[in-house]
Design an enzyme around this catalytic site. Structure first.
Site: not given
Length: 306
Positions: A48, A111, A141, A171
């Site tokens: 990110t 999405y 993630y 994470k």
């Protein structure tokens, strides 16, 4: 005092861009080398913070190759490979493995919202079935604020049952200590990383792996000191100071703020560049961010000198 190898602060690296807003691959490689010299345990590329989803597949591959070819050991790297299109995720993951990087950080396809747990399981199952390399070490993630798709403990348990050797870590960028600590307790064999320095010391003391942090682009030395002294009397004070810097930077859009800081620290003008729709801080905000950061560093130095 050396760092305990059980714990890590991995820097979620920024991605420098040239004046045409293309990835400056040589600069990215030198930045990664600099972060390691500053005490980072390792580097997470093209996540990110690295603006990964603003770049196409070819751009991401070239950037990764440049970092590896610069001489950085692949075992110091994790690469973000999660995309909306499952086949793009597979493509990037295979490429990382082909150049020697076994650790990949994979956000779920983001999405479509409100997808089922079966659908999320199927996406990770497809990736692991088709990657064709048993050396893969996959880090899940969890960033619901960005993806709007949480990775639940039920899904983690299910994936671990199917792929105990390939699912390596988690994470947690939720900002929710209750969730981070629950993951640490429930999955003692999993490397659980907090997504912010805010929880670094708590995560380590709970038995987690450490943190993967954007702000470590400018706090690697202090974060390394927290790691090396996590069980020492001064650990709490070090942690508070580390989090003060995080909070100061978070007053502005994180990527733009960190790039403003690095432009000031290095004198490299290209650090101000972000690919739209992200935009650089205006002059006033950049000045305030830099002033706040430097003030906190100076206060730390003053307390050390006393």
């Amino acid at each position: 005092m050396s760092q305990d190898p059980s714990f890590s602060v991995l820097t979620a690296s920024l991605t420098p861009l040239d004046h045409n807003l293309n990835i400056d691959c040589d600069h990215l490689a030198s930045h990664a080398q600099w972060l390691l010299s500053q005490g980072a345990s390792g580097i997470v590329l093209l996540g990110t913070t690295g603006e990964a989803n603003s770049f196409n597949i070819s751009e991401r591959k070239r950037a990764l190759e440049a970092v590896v070819h610069s001489g950085i050991r692949p075992d110091k790297l994790i690469v973000g490979t999660g995309c909306s299109a499952l086949t793009d995720t597979l493509n990037l993951t295979k490429h990382a493995l082909d150049i020697g990087i076994c650790r990949v950080l994979v956000m779920p396809p983001f999405y479509y919202k409100n997808v089922s747990e079966d659908g999320l399981y199927a996406s990770y199952d497809y990736l692991l079935q088709h990657v064709g390399n048993s050396e893969i070490r996959l880090y899940l993630y969890h960033f619901p604020k960005m993806s709007a798709i949480p990775i639940t403990s039920v899904l983690v348990e299910r994936l671990l049952r199917s792929y105990p050797d390939q699912i390596a870590g988690f994470k947690d960028s939720s900002g929710d200590w209750t969730n981070i600590s629950m993951m640490v307790q429930q999955f003692p064999g999993l490397q659980v990383f907090a997504g912010s320095e805010q929880f670094l010391l708590d995560t380590i003391r709970a038995g987690g792996a450490g943190c993967i942090s954007a702000t470590a682009n400018v706090t690697s030395r202090l974060a390394a000191e927290v790691l090396s002294k996590w069980n020492a009397p001064e650990a709490e004070a070090l942690q508070r100071h580390l989090y003060q810097i995080r909070k100061a930077v978070e007053r502005w859009p994180m990527i733009a703020a960190l790039k403003a800081l690095l432009q000031d620290l290095t004198g490299h003008p290209h650090w101000k560049n972000l690919r739209p729709p992200l935009k650089a801080l205006n002059v006033t905000d950049a000045h305030r961010c830099i002033h706040s950061y430097k003030g906190l560093l100076e206060s730390r130095q003053t307390s050390n000198d006393q």
